[in-house]
Design a protein around this motif. Sequence first.
Motif, PDB file in Angstrom:
ATOM      1  N   PHE A 198       0.827  -1.206   0.000  1.00  0.00           N
ATOM      2  CA  PHE A 198       0.000   0.000   0.000  1.00  0.00           C
ATOM      3  C   PHE A 198       0.862   1.257   0.000  1.00  0.00           C
ATOM      4  O   PHE A 198       0.610   2.204  -0.759  1.00  0.00           O
ATOM      5  N   CYS A 199       1.896   1.266   0.829  1.00  0.00           N
ATOM      6  CA  CYS A 199       2.783   2.433   0.892  1.00  0.00           C
ATOM      7  C   CYS A 199       3.547   2.632  -0.410  1.00  0.00           C
ATOM      8  O   CYS A 199       3.789   3.776  -0.836  1.00  0.00           O
ATOM      9  N   ASP A 200       3.940   1.535  -1.049  1.00  0.00           N
ATOM     10  CA  ASP A 200       4.622   1.651  -2.342  1.00  0.00           C
ATOM     11  C   ASP A 200       3.708   2.299  -3.384  1.00  0.00           C
ATOM     12  O   ASP A 200       4.149   3.159  -4.166  1.00  0.00           O
ATOM     13  N   GLU A 201       2.438   1.894  -3.400  1.00  0.00           N
ATOM     14  CA  GLU A 201       1.492   2.470  -4.353  1.00  0.00           C
ATOM     15  C   GLU A 201       1.246   3.948  -4.045  1.00  0.00           C
ATOM     16  O   GLU A 201       1.179   4.781  -4.962  1.00  0.00           O
ATOM     17  N   ILE A 202       1.118   4.263  -2.766  1.00  0.00           N
ATOM     18  CA  ILE A 202       0.904   5.662  -2.387  1.00  0.00           C
ATOM     19  C   ILE A 202       2.114   6.505  -2.756  1.00  0.00           C
ATOM     20  O   ILE A 202       1.981   7.635  -3.248  1.00  0.00           O
ATOM     21  N   LEU A 203       3.313   5.967  -2.531  1.00  0.00           N
ATOM     22  CA  LEU A 203       4.528   6.691  -2.881  1.00  0.00           C
ATOM     23  C   LEU A 203       4.594   6.944  -4.381  1.00  0.00           C
ATOM     24  O   LEU A 203       5.016   8.024  -4.823  1.00  0.00           O
ATOM     25  N   ALA A 204       4.174   5.955  -5.167  1.00  0.00           N
ATOM     26  CA  ALA A 204       4.148   6.136  -6.626  1.00  0.00           C
ATOM     27  C   ALA A 204       3.180   7.249  -7.016  1.00  0.00           C
ATOM     28  O   ALA A 204       3.464   8.050  -7.913  1.00  0.00           O
ATOM     29  N   LYS A 205       2.026   7.305  -6.339  1.00  0.00           N
ATOM     30  CA  LYS A 205       1.060   8.368  -6.627  1.00  0.00           C
ATOM     31  C   LYS A 205       1.636   9.734  -6.260  1.00  0.00           C
ATOM     32  O   LYS A 205       1.439  10.711  -6.985  1.00  0.00           O
ATOM     33  N   ASP A 262       3.968  10.880  -8.874  1.00  0.00           N
ATOM     34  CA  ASP A 262       3.255  11.352 -10.064  1.00  0.00           C
ATOM     35  C   ASP A 262       2.649  12.732  -9.841  1.00  0.00           C
ATOM     36  O   ASP A 262       2.624  13.566 -10.744  1.00  0.00           O
ATOM     37  N   ASP A 263       2.148  12.960  -8.612  1.00  0.00           N
ATOM     38  CA  ASP A 263       1.493  14.229  -8.306  1.00  0.00           C
ATOM     39  C   ASP A 263       2.470  15.316  -7.899  1.00  0.00           C
ATOM     40  O   ASP A 263       2.081  16.474  -7.746  1.00  0.00           O
ATOM     41  N   GLY A 264       3.727  14.941  -7.664  1.00  0.00           N
ATOM     42  CA  GLY A 264       4.728  15.928  -7.287  1.00  0.00           C
ATOM     43  C   GLY A 264       4.648  16.377  -5.849  1.00  0.00           C
ATOM     44  O   GLY A 264       5.098  17.463  -5.497  1.00  0.00           O
ATOM     45  N   GLY A 265       4.074  15.566  -4.982  1.00  0.00           N
ATOM     46  CA  GLY A 265       3.949  15.914  -3.572  1.00  0.00           C
ATOM     47  C   GLY A 265       3.118  14.883  -2.852  1.00  0.00           C
ATOM     48  O   GLY A 265       2.901  13.785  -3.354  1.00  0.00           O
ATOM     49  N   TYR A 266       2.620  15.238  -1.657  1.00  0.00           N
ATOM     50  CA  TYR A 266       1.797  14.322  -0.905  1.00  0.00           C
ATOM     51  C   TYR A 266       0.509  14.035  -1.669  1.00  0.00           C
ATOM     52  O   TYR A 266      -0.056  14.916  -2.317  1.00  0.00           O
ATOM     53  N   ILE A 267       0.023  12.812  -1.557  1.00  0.00           N
ATOM     54  CA  ILE A 267      -1.238  12.467  -2.189  1.00  0.00           C
ATOM     55  C   ILE A 267      -2.347  13.297  -1.557  1.00  0.00           C
ATOM     56  O   ILE A 267      -2.384  13.510  -0.351  1.00  0.00           O
ATOM     57  N   THR A 268      -3.248  13.798  -2.366  1.00  0.00           N
ATOM     58  CA  THR A 268      -4.225  14.772  -1.902  1.00  0.00           C
ATOM     59  C   THR A 268      -5.444  14.108  -1.294  1.00  0.00           C
ATOM     60  O   THR A 268      -5.760  12.953  -1.565  1.00  0.00           O
ATOM     61  N   ASN A 269      -6.186  14.887  -0.504  1.00  0.00           N
ATOM     62  CA  ASN A 269      -7.446  14.414   0.036  1.00  0.00           C
ATOM     63  C   ASN A 269      -8.451  14.156  -1.075  1.00  0.00           C
ATOM     64  O   ASN A 269      -9.268  13.230  -0.995  1.00  0.00           O
ATOM     65  N   ALA A 270      -8.417  14.974  -2.115  1.00  0.00           N
ATOM     66  CA  ALA A 270      -9.330  14.770  -3.232  1.00  0.00           C
ATOM     67  C   ALA A 270      -9.030  13.462  -3.959  1.00  0.00           C
ATOM     68  O   ALA A 270      -9.937  12.745  -4.389  1.00  0.00           O
ATOM     69  N   THR A 271      -7.729  13.146  -4.096  1.00  0.00           N
ATOM     70  CA  THR A 271      -7.368  11.881  -4.736  1.00  0.00           C
ATOM     71  C   THR A 271      -7.802  10.705  -3.882  1.00  0.00           C
ATOM     72  O   THR A 271      -8.304   9.696  -4.394  1.00  0.00           O
ATOM     73  N   ILE A 272      -7.621  10.817  -2.564  1.00  0.00           N
ATOM     74  CA  ILE A 272      -8.065   9.753  -1.662  1.00  0.00           C
ATOM     75  C   ILE A 272      -9.563   9.555  -1.782  1.00  0.00           C
ATOM     76  O   ILE A 272     -10.062   8.432  -1.841  1.00  0.00           O
ATOM     77  N   ALA A 273     -10.318  10.655  -1.823  1.00  0.00           N
ATOM     78  CA  ALA A 273     -11.767  10.554  -1.957  1.00  0.00           C
ATOM     79  C   ALA A 273     -12.151   9.925  -3.290  1.00  0.00           C
ATOM     80  O   ALA A 273     -13.090   9.140  -3.377  1.00  0.00           O
ATOM     81  N   ALA A 274     -11.383  10.257  -4.347  1.00  0.00           N
ATOM     82  CA  ALA A 274     -11.681   9.695  -5.656  1.00  0.00           C
ATOM     83  C   ALA A 274     -11.434   8.192  -5.682  1.00  0.00           C
ATOM     84  O   ALA A 274     -12.203   7.425  -6.266  1.00  0.00           O
ATOM     85  N   ILE A 275     -10.349   7.758  -5.036  1.00  0.00           N
ATOM     86  CA  ILE A 275     -10.056   6.326  -4.983  1.00  0.00           C
ATOM     87  C   ILE A 275     -11.117   5.597  -4.174  1.00  0.00           C
ATOM     88  O   ILE A 275     -11.523   4.496  -4.511  1.00  0.00           O
TER      89      ILE A 275
END
Length: 422
Positions: A189-196, A199-212
Amino acid sequence: QSLIMGLGLKSSSSLGVSAAMTWVLKDALGKLTRLVWASKMGRRFDSDAKRWRFRASLVYALGNYLEIVTYVNPSLFLLWAAAANSCKQVAMLTSSATRSALYNSFRDGKRENIADITAKGEAQIAVVDLIGISFGVSLSKAVGTSVRNVLTTYVILQVLEIFFLFREIRSVHFQVMNFERMAQVVDSFCDEILAKEEDDGGYITNATIAAISLNGSPTTPKTATKMSDTPTKSASHVQHRLVPTPEEVAKNERIFLPPKHLRRRALAFGSLSRSKLSPDEFTRLMQIFSKDRYILVVGEDVKNPRNKFERTTPEEAIQQNCHIVLHEEATNLDILKSTLALFLLRRRLVFTGRGQLRSRECYNLLEEVREESDRLFPLLLKQLSLQGWASPSRFMFGRVQQRAFWPCRSRVSSSPTPSSAS
């Protein structure tokens, strides 16, 4: 004694008594070993049923070999026979103790049919035993009494048995996690989040989490907010799952070898004194994790010095420089969330490239990890539910003895479970 006399040893009553006493001593020592083994190891079987079942087969194989040794060296019959019987008693106890957990993996989630599964499993064992006895009687006639032939036959059959048992255990997949399976899932899970994040150029966003999290099918968010308030590109590219299924974990799960170094429970959890926290450090950590039932501690393990002969990469050396301290009231949800935070912290420490940090040197990093784990934990629970994992309340992590008490305002208990997250 009656059985021995019934075999025809009637010429000397003392011979029958002596043989009977030797046999009773052999069985008594074996039963005593079984009793000690059950009292010392009973709590470890549930959380690691696969590995203990396979170990039981190896111990049973050793018992079979020692029985052959009694034929080669009959002058020490009691010694070899008692050792063989002890090995077999330990193996049979371990096998029977783990059998229920293995049967439970076949249970229909909608029905409590464990009794039906157990009955069918025991019937299959009886059938296989009858076939094995018939085959063994026929084979013994062909092999004869030659020690070389007996040992050769034993080695061939034992290797085949262990190989088939390994394949059998490998095919079993558990929906209930132990710590090793949880570590593998959280690591993925952490590897996938790190990849995201890359791609996003920073911490994964709350909007992306909500979209997933939206029905497991992400959409492009209209707005995006993250810790740095920098908008993200889009979440439409996040189309694959973030955690492996129980079947995928079973294929990579270790059965013979111990867990990977960074996935061992003893390395992940520890006490407050493991890194010799100062009072100021402990006070600051309590403030950072005031609403959680765990604390992350950064610092070298001074209570358990590192094995000089253990080979670790520079990254592994940095990652093992931190651990979790559980609150005495921590639940399975707290253990799951703390493990997520630990794996996130390990990745942040590797990114810094410094291996001798202490908690007082990275308070900001610990706050970032705590905030990120707060945001990602509901997503992790959602993904676990979607991929068929059982509720965290059923997870079996074994007994974590190193716990501590400090005043906290827990919020993990209000976090959604897989059933409510869906």
